[in-house]
Scaffold this motif. Structure first.
Motif, PDB file in Angstrom:
ATOM      1  N   CYS A  49      60.890  -5.651 -15.428  1.00 30.76           N
ATOM      2  CA  CYS A  49      60.177  -6.848 -14.981  1.00 30.76           C
ATOM      3  C   CYS A  49      60.031  -6.894 -13.469  1.00 30.76           C
ATOM      4  O   CYS A  49      58.986  -7.313 -12.945  1.00 30.76           O
ATOM      5  CB  CYS A  49      60.893  -8.103 -15.472  1.00 30.76           C
ATOM      6  N   LYS A  50      61.052  -6.453 -12.755  1.00 29.88           N
ATOM      7  CA  LYS A  50      61.002  -6.500 -11.297  1.00 29.88           C
ATOM      8  C   LYS A  50      59.887  -5.635 -10.725  1.00 29.88           C
ATOM      9  O   LYS A  50      59.425  -5.860  -9.605  1.00 29.88           O
ATOM     10  CB  LYS A  50      62.352  -6.066 -10.718  1.00 29.88           C
ATOM     11  N   LEU A  51      59.455  -4.646 -11.500  1.00 29.12           N
ATOM     12  CA  LEU A  51      58.329  -3.810 -11.061  1.00 29.12           C
ATOM     13  C   LEU A  51      56.996  -4.508 -11.275  1.00 29.12           C
ATOM     14  O   LEU A  51      55.968  -4.077 -10.733  1.00 29.12           O
ATOM     15  CB  LEU A  51      58.332  -2.484 -11.829  1.00 29.12           C
ATOM     16  N   GLU A  56      63.843 -13.908 -12.568  1.00 29.97           N
ATOM     17  CA  GLU A  56      65.173 -14.424 -12.274  1.00 29.97           C
ATOM     18  C   GLU A  56      66.228 -13.745 -13.153  1.00 29.97           C
ATOM     19  O   GLU A  56      67.093 -13.036 -12.670  1.00 29.97           O
ATOM     20  CB  GLU A  56      65.199 -15.950 -12.506  1.00 29.97           C
ATOM     21  N   HIS A  57      66.149 -13.959 -14.457  1.00 26.02           N
ATOM     22  CA  HIS A  57      67.123 -13.407 -15.392  1.00 26.02           C
ATOM     23  C   HIS A  57      66.397 -12.929 -16.646  1.00 26.02           C
ATOM     24  O   HIS A  57      65.276 -13.362 -16.934  1.00 26.02           O
ATOM     25  CB  HIS A  57      68.164 -14.458 -15.795  1.00 26.02           C
ATOM     26  N   THR A  58      67.048 -12.054 -17.410  1.00 22.35           N
ATOM     27  CA  THR A  58      66.462 -11.581 -18.661  1.00 22.35           C
ATOM     28  C   THR A  58      67.537 -11.414 -19.728  1.00 22.35           C
ATOM     29  O   THR A  58      68.712 -11.191 -19.417  1.00 22.35           O
ATOM     30  CB  THR A  58      65.737 -10.228 -18.484  1.00 22.35           C
ATOM     31  N   TYR A  59      67.080 -11.523 -20.995  1.00 18.86           N
ATOM     32  CA  TYR A  59      68.020 -11.345 -22.104  1.00 18.86           C
ATOM     33  C   TYR A  59      67.259 -10.849 -23.328  1.00 18.86           C
ATOM     34  O   TYR A  59      66.139 -11.292 -23.605  1.00 18.86           O
ATOM     35  CB  TYR A  59      68.718 -12.669 -22.444  1.00 18.86           C
ATOM     36  N   ALA A  60      67.870  -9.940 -24.069  1.00 15.21           N
ATOM     37  CA  ALA A  60      67.352  -9.495 -25.362  1.00 15.21           C
ATOM     38  C   ALA A  60      68.495  -9.522 -26.357  1.00 15.21           C
ATOM     39  O   ALA A  60      69.625  -9.139 -26.031  1.00 15.21           O
ATOM     40  CB  ALA A  60      66.774  -8.087 -25.264  1.00 15.21           C
ATOM     41  N   LEU A  61      68.193  -9.939 -27.573  1.00 14.80           N
ATOM     42  CA  LEU A  61      69.236 -10.040 -28.601  1.00 14.80           C
ATOM     43  C   LEU A  61      69.573  -8.701 -29.220  1.00 14.80           C
ATOM     44  O   LEU A  61      70.743  -8.320 -29.297  1.00 14.80           O
ATOM     45  CB  LEU A  61      68.786 -11.020 -29.688  1.00 14.80           C
ATOM     46  N   ILE A  62      68.546  -7.957 -29.681  1.00 13.91           N
ATOM     47  CA  ILE A  62      68.787  -6.720 -30.415  1.00 13.91           C
ATOM     48  C   ILE A  62      67.907  -5.582 -29.910  1.00 13.91           C
ATOM     49  O   ILE A  62      66.927  -5.806 -29.198  1.00 13.91           O
ATOM     50  CB  ILE A  62      68.531  -6.907 -31.941  1.00 13.91           C
ATOM     51  N   GLN A  63      68.277  -4.369 -30.289  1.00 11.14           N
ATOM     52  CA  GLN A  63      67.505  -3.182 -29.952  1.00 11.14           C
ATOM     53  C   GLN A  63      66.454  -2.944 -31.035  1.00 11.14           C
ATOM     54  O   GLN A  63      66.775  -2.898 -32.219  1.00 11.14           O
ATOM     55  CB  GLN A  63      68.423  -1.955 -29.851  1.00 11.14           C
ATOM     56  N   ILE A 200      52.178 -18.656 -14.397  1.00  8.86           N
ATOM     57  CA  ILE A 200      53.154 -19.701 -14.085  1.00  8.86           C
ATOM     58  C   ILE A 200      53.523 -19.684 -12.604  1.00  8.86           C
ATOM     59  O   ILE A 200      53.593 -20.730 -11.943  1.00  8.86           O
ATOM     60  CB  ILE A 200      54.407 -19.522 -14.959  1.00  8.86           C
ATOM     61  N   LEU A 201      53.749 -18.493 -12.070  1.00  7.94           N
ATOM     62  CA  LEU A 201      54.132 -18.377 -10.665  1.00  7.94           C
ATOM     63  C   LEU A 201      53.021 -18.844  -9.737  1.00  7.94           C
ATOM     64  O   LEU A 201      53.268 -19.495  -8.712  1.00  7.94           O
ATOM     65  CB  LEU A 201      54.508 -16.928 -10.354  1.00  7.94           C
ATOM     66  N   ASN A 202      51.789 -18.537 -10.091  1.00 14.78           N
ATOM     67  CA  ASN A 202      50.662 -18.934  -9.256  1.00 14.78           C
ATOM     68  C   ASN A 202      50.325 -20.416  -9.377  1.00 14.78           C
ATOM     69  O   ASN A 202      49.567 -20.958  -8.562  1.00 14.78           O
ATOM     70  CB  ASN A 202      49.413 -18.111  -9.614  1.00 14.78           C
ATOM     71  N   ALA A 203      50.880 -21.068 -10.399  1.00 13.57           N
ATOM     72  CA  ALA A 203      50.585 -22.487 -10.606  1.00 13.57           C
ATOM     73  C   ALA A 203      51.354 -23.388  -9.652  1.00 13.57           C
ATOM     74  O   ALA A 203      50.979 -24.542  -9.436  1.00 13.57           O
ATOM     75  CB  ALA A 203      50.895 -22.876 -12.048  1.00 13.57           C
ATOM     76  N   GLY A 204      52.427 -22.873  -9.084  1.00 13.34           N
ATOM     77  CA  GLY A 204      53.234 -23.701  -8.196  1.00 13.34           C
ATOM     78  C   GLY A 204      54.545 -23.026  -7.869  1.00 13.34           C
ATOM     79  O   GLY A 204      54.729 -21.835  -8.090  1.00 13.34           O
ATOM     80  N   ASP A 205      55.463 -23.793  -7.342  1.00  8.93           N
ATOM     81  CA  ASP A 205      56.759 -23.271  -6.913  1.00  8.93           C
ATOM     82  C   ASP A 205      57.674 -23.130  -8.127  1.00  8.93           C
ATOM     83  O   ASP A 205      58.680 -23.841  -8.262  1.00  8.93           O
ATOM     84  CB  ASP A 205      57.368 -24.214  -5.870  1.00  8.93           C
ATOM     85  N   ASN A 206      57.338 -22.204  -9.012  1.00 10.96           N
ATOM     86  CA  ASN A 206      58.094 -22.023 -10.241  1.00 10.96           C
ATOM     87  C   ASN A 206      58.900 -20.728 -10.224  1.00 10.96           C
ATOM     88  O   ASN A 206      58.609 -19.815  -9.453  1.00 10.96           O
ATOM     89  CB  ASN A 206      57.136 -21.990 -11.439  1.00 10.96           C
ATOM     90  N   LYS A 207      59.897 -20.664 -11.106  1.00  8.25           N
ATOM     91  CA  LYS A 207      60.676 -19.459 -11.319  1.00  8.25           C
ATOM     92  C   LYS A 207      60.545 -19.056 -12.784  1.00  8.25           C
ATOM     93  O   LYS A 207      60.378 -19.919 -13.652  1.00  8.25           O
ATOM     94  CB  LYS A 207      62.155 -19.692 -10.977  1.00  8.25           C
ATOM     95  N   VAL A 208      60.646 -17.757 -13.058  1.00  8.30           N
ATOM     96  CA  VAL A 208      60.461 -17.261 -14.416  1.00  8.30           C
ATOM     97  C   VAL A 208      61.613 -16.359 -14.831  1.00  8.30           C
ATOM     98  O   VAL A 208      62.009 -15.456 -14.090  1.00  8.30           O
ATOM     99  CB  VAL A 208      59.137 -16.481 -14.546  1.00  8.30           C
ATOM    100  N   SER A 209      62.153 -16.615 -16.017  1.00 13.94           N
ATOM    101  CA  SER A 209      63.101 -15.718 -16.671  1.00 13.94           C
ATOM    102  C   SER A 209      62.494 -15.302 -18.010  1.00 13.94           C
ATOM    103  O   SER A 209      61.502 -15.884 -18.456  1.00 13.94           O
ATOM    104  CB  SER A 209      64.460 -16.396 -16.876  1.00 13.94           C
ATOM    105  N   VAL A 210      63.090 -14.304 -18.646  1.00 10.39           N
ATOM    106  CA  VAL A 210      62.543 -13.763 -19.888  1.00 10.39           C
ATOM    107  C   VAL A 210      63.640 -13.671 -20.942  1.00 10.39           C
ATOM    108  O   VAL A 210      64.746 -13.183 -20.664  1.00 10.39           O
ATOM    109  CB  VAL A 210      61.931 -12.364 -19.658  1.00 10.39           C
ATOM    110  N   LEU A 211      63.331 -14.141 -22.152  1.00  6.68           N
ATOM    111  CA  LEU A 211      64.243 -14.042 -23.277  1.00  6.68           C
ATOM    112  C   LEU A 211      63.448 -13.505 -24.467  1.00  6.68           C
ATOM    113  O   LEU A 211      62.424 -14.083 -24.833  1.00  6.68           O
ATOM    114  CB  LEU A 211      64.857 -15.398 -23.596  1.00  6.68           C
ATOM    115  N   VAL A 212      63.918 -12.411 -25.053  1.00  8.09           N
ATOM    116  CA  VAL A 212      63.199 -11.815 -26.185  1.00  8.09           C
ATOM    117  C   VAL A 212      64.148 -11.581 -27.358  1.00  8.09           C
ATOM    118  O   VAL A 212      65.365 -11.434 -27.168  1.00  8.09           O
ATOM    119  CB  VAL A 212      62.515 -10.482 -25.794  1.00  8.09           C
ATOM    120  N   MET A 213      63.572 -11.548 -28.541  1.00  8.60           N
ATOM    121  CA  MET A 213      64.367 -11.240 -29.717  1.00  8.60           C
ATOM    122  C   MET A 213      64.862  -9.809 -29.665  1.00  8.60           C
ATOM    123  O   MET A 213      66.006  -9.521 -30.026  1.00  8.60           O
ATOM    124  CB  MET A 213      63.520 -11.440 -30.979  1.00  8.60           C
TER     125      MET A 213
END
Length: 217
Positions: A49-51, A56-63, A200-213
């Protein structure tokens, strides 16, 4: 219940009869490859994601590995009308993910195009997101992002087409100063969440994290 007797719930892996609220039996559960990611520590999704965008943060439950039980679980959820699997996966997340004192402000799931939603009958992420929202006491918004184009499933596209998704999404309402967690089913190239994140980032002063199954390693 008569239906439970005639059509008992079975483990999706070994077909053993199991409790109606359970997805897999105890033996097969051990074959699910959980990531054991720490939401606050860097992991493969964070690095990808950083590329693509400031994350901010990321999480995945399973492979999400080829020909494994985790892949079968996601396919049952998405393509076999088993929407309730989303609730079970969310419960598994709540057993493993603690936001501590850094809860995000909003949970936002990747939308389906209206045509795809009509075909499938449900968004596979909605029950998952709503279950997380209830447990963590975090608001959710299924309407913040809209998908602009109808397209075939990501899993059916070749890599070239997965990488090309410009203007695929747009934001539907003003939002600023929020930490938003984007929720998707499977993280592959990161193209989908990146497209939404920039909206989302371009809409304003927001931060984004990612959570996936699941994460497709």
């Amino acid at each position: 219940m008569i239906l439970d007797l005639l059509f008992p719930n079975r483990c999706i892996h070994c077909n053993r009869i199991i409790d109606p609220e359970v997805l897999v039996c105890d033996l097969c559960c051990n074959q699910i490859h959980f990531t054991h990611y720490d939401y606050f520590e860097s992991n493969p999704i964070t690095e990808k994601c950083k590329l693509l965008f400031p994350v901010e943060h990321t999480y995945a439950l399973i492979q999400f590995e080829k020909e494994n039980l985790s892949r079968n679980i996601i396919h049952e959820l998405k393509y076999r009308s088993r929407e309730k699997i989303g609730k079970i996966l969310a419960e598994w997340v709540t057993e493993r993910l603690d936001f501590k004192n850094h809860k995000p402000d909003l949970l936002v799931s990747v939308p389906l195009h209206p045509k795809k939603l009509k075909e499938r009958g449900y968004n596979q992420l909605h029950l998952f997101t709503e279950t997380l929202a209830e447990f963590y006491q975090i608001p959710f918004d299924h309407e913040l992002i809209q998908r602009n184009h109808y397209s075939k499933a990501q899993a059916l596209k070749d890599k070239k087409h997965r990488l090309a998704a410009g203007n695929a999404f747009s934001i539907t309402k003003p939002i600023t100063g929020k930490h938003i967690v984007l929720i998707d089913d499977v993280f592959t190239t990161g193209n989908t969440v990146s497209s939404i994140a920039w909206e989302i980032l371009n809409a304003g002063d927001n931060k984004v994290s990612v959570l996936v199954m699941a994460v497709d390693a």
